[in-house]
Design a protein around this motif. Structure first.
Motif, PDB file in Angstrom:
ATOM      1  N   ARG A   1       0.822  -1.203   0.000  1.00 24.74           N
ATOM      2  CA  ARG A   1       0.000   0.000   0.000  1.00 24.74           C
ATOM      3  C   ARG A   1       0.864   1.264   0.000  1.00 24.74           C
ATOM      4  N   LEU A   2       1.947   1.255   0.788  1.00 25.06           N
ATOM      5  CA  LEU A   2       2.821   2.419   0.822  1.00 25.06           C
ATOM      6  C   LEU A   2       3.522   2.637  -0.508  1.00 25.06           C
ATOM      7  N   GLN A   3       3.914   1.560  -1.165  1.00 21.67           N
ATOM      8  CA  GLN A   3       4.560   1.702  -2.461  1.00 21.67           C
ATOM      9  C   GLN A   3       3.582   2.213  -3.515  1.00 21.67           C
ATOM     10  N   GLN A   4       2.321   1.812  -3.432  1.00 19.93           N
ATOM     11  CA  GLN A   4       1.326   2.340  -4.356  1.00 19.93           C
ATOM     12  C   GLN A   4       1.116   3.837  -4.145  1.00 19.93           C
TER      13      GLN A   4
ATOM     14  N   ARG B   1       2.503   7.492  -6.842  1.00 23.30           N
ATOM     15  CA  ARG B   1       1.684   8.610  -7.308  1.00 23.30           C
ATOM     16  C   ARG B   1       2.266   9.971  -6.946  1.00 23.30           C
ATOM     17  N   LYS B   2       3.382   9.981  -6.232  1.00 24.45           N
ATOM     18  CA  LYS B   2       3.994  11.240  -5.814  1.00 24.45           C
ATOM     19  C   LYS B   2       5.094  11.637  -6.793  1.00 24.45           C
ATOM     20  N   GLN B   3       5.263  12.919  -6.976  1.00 27.06           N
ATOM     21  CA  GLN B   3       6.233  13.432  -7.919  1.00 27.06           C
ATOM     22  C   GLN B   3       7.640  13.257  -7.365  1.00 27.06           C
ATOM     23  N   ARG B   4       8.547  12.836  -8.230  1.00 27.94           N
ATOM     24  CA  ARG B   4       9.922  12.638  -7.816  1.00 27.94           C
ATOM     25  C   ARG B   4      10.573  13.969  -7.434  1.00 27.94           C
ATOM     26  N   GLY B   5      11.311  13.944  -6.336  1.00 27.85           N
ATOM     27  CA  GLY B   5      11.973  15.131  -5.836  1.00 27.85           C
ATOM     28  C   GLY B   5      11.134  16.001  -4.935  1.00 27.85           C
ATOM     29  N   SER B   6       9.858  15.663  -4.732  1.00 22.83           N
ATOM     30  CA  SER B   6       8.990  16.476  -3.890  1.00 22.83           C
ATOM     31  C   SER B   6       9.128  16.079  -2.429  1.00 22.83           C
ATOM     32  N   ASN B   7       8.643  16.967  -1.561  1.00 17.74           N
ATOM     33  CA  ASN B   7       8.698  16.668  -0.129  1.00 17.74           C
ATOM     34  C   ASN B   7       7.765  15.518   0.237  1.00 17.74           C
ATOM     35  N   ASN B   8       6.634  15.417  -0.444  1.00 17.27           N
ATOM     36  CA  ASN B   8       5.716  14.330  -0.150  1.00 17.27           C
ATOM     37  C   ASN B   8       6.336  12.975  -0.498  1.00 17.27           C
ATOM     38  N   ARG B   9       7.105  12.936  -1.572  1.00 19.40           N
ATOM     39  CA  ARG B   9       7.767  11.679  -1.913  1.00 19.40           C
ATOM     40  C   ARG B   9       8.840  11.331  -0.889  1.00 19.40           C
ATOM     41  N   GLN B  10       9.524  12.352  -0.373  1.00 18.54           N
ATOM     42  CA  GLN B  10      10.518  12.098   0.668  1.00 18.54           C
ATOM     43  C   GLN B  10       9.844  11.567   1.931  1.00 18.54           C
ATOM     44  N   LYS B  11       8.647  12.090   2.262  1.00 15.00           N
ATOM     45  CA  LYS B  11       7.921  11.562   3.414  1.00 15.00           C
ATOM     46  C   LYS B  11       7.507  10.113   3.193  1.00 15.00           C
ATOM     47  N   GLY B  12       7.008   9.823   1.985  1.00 17.95           N
ATOM     48  CA  GLY B  12       6.654   8.438   1.683  1.00 17.95           C
ATOM     49  C   GLY B  12       7.841   7.521   1.698  1.00 17.95           C
TER      50      GLY B  12
ATOM     51  N   ARG C   1      10.422   7.854   3.723  1.00 14.73           N
ATOM     52  CA  ARG C   1      10.715   7.586   5.132  1.00 14.73           C
ATOM     53  C   ARG C   1       9.742   6.594   5.741  1.00 14.73           C
ATOM     54  N   GLN C   2       8.513   6.559   5.240  1.00 14.93           N
ATOM     55  CA  GLN C   2       7.525   5.626   5.768  1.00 14.93           C
ATOM     56  C   GLN C   2       7.718   4.204   5.258  1.00 14.93           C
ATOM     57  N   GLY C   3       8.652   3.994   4.361  1.00 18.70           N
ATOM     58  CA  GLY C   3       8.937   2.639   3.894  1.00 18.70           C
ATOM     59  C   GLY C   3       8.502   2.379   2.487  1.00 18.70           C
ATOM     60  N   GLY C   4       8.082   3.416   1.736  1.00 16.42           N
ATOM     61  CA  GLY C   4       7.624   3.173   0.379  1.00 16.42           C
ATOM     62  C   GLY C   4       8.719   2.662  -0.522  1.00 16.42           C
ATOM     63  N   GLU C   5       9.960   3.176  -0.369  1.00 14.40           N
ATOM     64  CA  GLU C   5      11.082   2.711  -1.149  1.00 14.40           C
ATOM     65  C   GLU C   5      12.101   1.984  -0.278  1.00 14.40           C
ATOM     66  N   GLY C   6      11.729   1.621   0.924  1.00 17.24           N
ATOM     67  CA  GLY C   6      12.650   0.898   1.784  1.00 17.24           C
ATOM     68  C   GLY C   6      13.450   1.848   2.640  1.00 17.24           C
ATOM     69  N   THR C   7      14.403   2.551   2.054  1.00 21.06           N
ATOM     70  CA  THR C   7      15.227   3.492   2.789  1.00 21.06           C
ATOM     71  C   THR C   7      15.403   4.740   1.957  1.00 21.06           C
ATOM     72  N   CYS C   8      15.690   5.863   2.632  1.00 23.59           N
ATOM     73  CA  CYS C   8      15.856   7.121   1.914  1.00 23.59           C
ATOM     74  C   CYS C   8      17.200   7.186   1.210  1.00 23.59           C
ATOM     75  N   GLU C   9      18.149   6.312   1.576  1.00 26.08           N
ATOM     76  CA  GLU C   9      19.448   6.324   0.925  1.00 26.08           C
ATOM     77  C   GLU C   9      19.454   5.512  -0.352  1.00 26.08           C
TER      78      GLU C   9
END
Length: 364
Positions: free
Chosen positions: A225-228, A232-243, A245-253
């Motif tokens: 669900r988090l990855q879905q 939908r979030k734009q790359r480089g945006s703050n909302n994508r960075q929040k997602g 951190r929540q585990g959407g891409e695993g890690t922010c690094e």
């Protein structure tokens, strides 16, 4: 013999308390960086090493009197003192590691802290007069009474508490407690046998069955669900960075989160594939990549199991422009009509391609 134990609990600060904690995190980080910068400049200028007391006086006491650092007084002084204690401990570990007095791998010199670090922490000692109230809240100086989810009781009065904010924005309180000598538990005549299994987590000898918690599948559904939401979030945006951190891409690094691998294992999609095989537009199918070459050691064990269990056709290219050979689903000893024999080693889950000792060759 006294033991020092650490107990971690989840805390839920209010919005105003989160702002106060963010302010405390920032002040502790600035004090740490100012102390590190002062010692680096002293070493660069050939001055003697600044002692702990002199550094604390310069970075905390005298800095509060300047207009540039007057806002350091908005947080508890213990938070700043503990930040300097962390810096002093980092330097001692570094010096002991260089001189060979510290066991284990080498320790690097202290580095500057960043506001972008995923983990932020501050520590309160007894001098800060923090307290656990009767209503279960944790009272922190200049922050307020923070609600705590107590999963178990503390065995004694804590000597310090560390408030931590992780990459996902969650807050934790870590208490350090000193306990007395180990006490022997009283004897008990009751006995029970425990059998761990797959269908049920445990089955007791009296017939009681404990259901499996299935943490992996719940985490996989949440991760999906988090990855879905993240897609939908734009790359480089703050909302994508929040997602992120929540585990959407695993890690922010950009690393690989274990939950991501677990989710692929649950759905039967192995994360790794050999070179020369790439995913097609249809889920669960693969198609060869003519621009990449597979060596003689291709490691098709996971794909063998994937094709054998789910019946997905998998193909591999031996070289650019060469023949496309189907991988036998059940690790057949030889691919009929091909000069390449697929050999599967039992127990290792891998396969290797060998050329038989015949005059037939696929080279031009």
């Amino acid at each position: 013999m006294q033991l020092r134990l650490r107990y971690n609990y989840r805390v839920y600060p209010a919005l105003g308390q989160q702002e106060a904690l963010a302010r405390a995190f920032g002040c502790a980080r600035v004090a740490f960086n100012d102390g590190l910068r002062a010692r680096q400049e002293a070493r660069k200028n050939g001055e003697p090493y600044l002692s702990d007391g002199e550094l604390s006086k310069r970075v905390i006491t005298e800095a509060k009197r300047t207009p540039e650092r007057a806002w350091l007084g908005e947080v508890s002084a213990v938070v700043l003192q503990q930040a300097m204690a962390d810096l002093n401990s980092a330097y001692r570990n570094f010096f002991n590691s260089v001189m060979g007095k510290r066991k284990g791998r080498k320790v690097a010199a202290p580095r500057f802290r960043s506001r972008k670090d995923n983990r932020q922490a501050i520590r309160f000692t007894r001098n800060a007069r923090f307290a656990v109230l009767d209503n279960g809240r944790l009272r922190l100086p200049k922050i307020g009474d923070v609600p705590v989810r107590w999963s178990r009781n503390l065995p004694a009065e804590p000597s310090s508490v560390t408030v931590i904010r992780d990459a996902a924005g969650r807050y934790f309180a870590s208490f350090v407690v000193q306990t007395a000598e180990d006490e022997t538990l009283p004897s008990n005549e009751a006995e029970v046998g425990i059998d761990l299994g797959l269908t049920h987590f445990a089955v007791l000898s009296d017939g009681t069955k404990i259901a499996a918690p299935k943490f992996l599948r719940r985490a996989a559904r949440k991760l999906r669900r988090l990855q879905q939401d993240l897609s939908r979030k734009q790359r480089g945006s703050n909302n994508r960075q929040k997602g992120c951190r929540q585990g959407g891409e695993g890690t922010c690094e950009g690393g690989r989160h274990p939950a991501g691998l677990a989710a692929q294992a649950v759905h039967g999609d192995h994360p790794r594939q050999p070179s020369g095989v790439r995913r097609g537009p249809v889920r669960g199918r693969s198609r060869p990549d003519p621009t990449r070459q597979v060596g003689t050691r291709c490691g098709l064990g996971p794909l063998h199991r994937h094709a054998g269990v789910q019946g997905h056709p998998v193909q591999a290219h031996l070289r650019p422009g060469g023949p496309v050979l189907p991988v036998p689903p059940a690790c057949a000893p030889t691919a009929a009509g091909s000069p390449i024999s697929w050999i599967c080693r039992p127990g290792r889950g891998t396969a290797r391609a060998e050329r038989p000792t015949t005059e037939t060759s696929t080279r031009p």
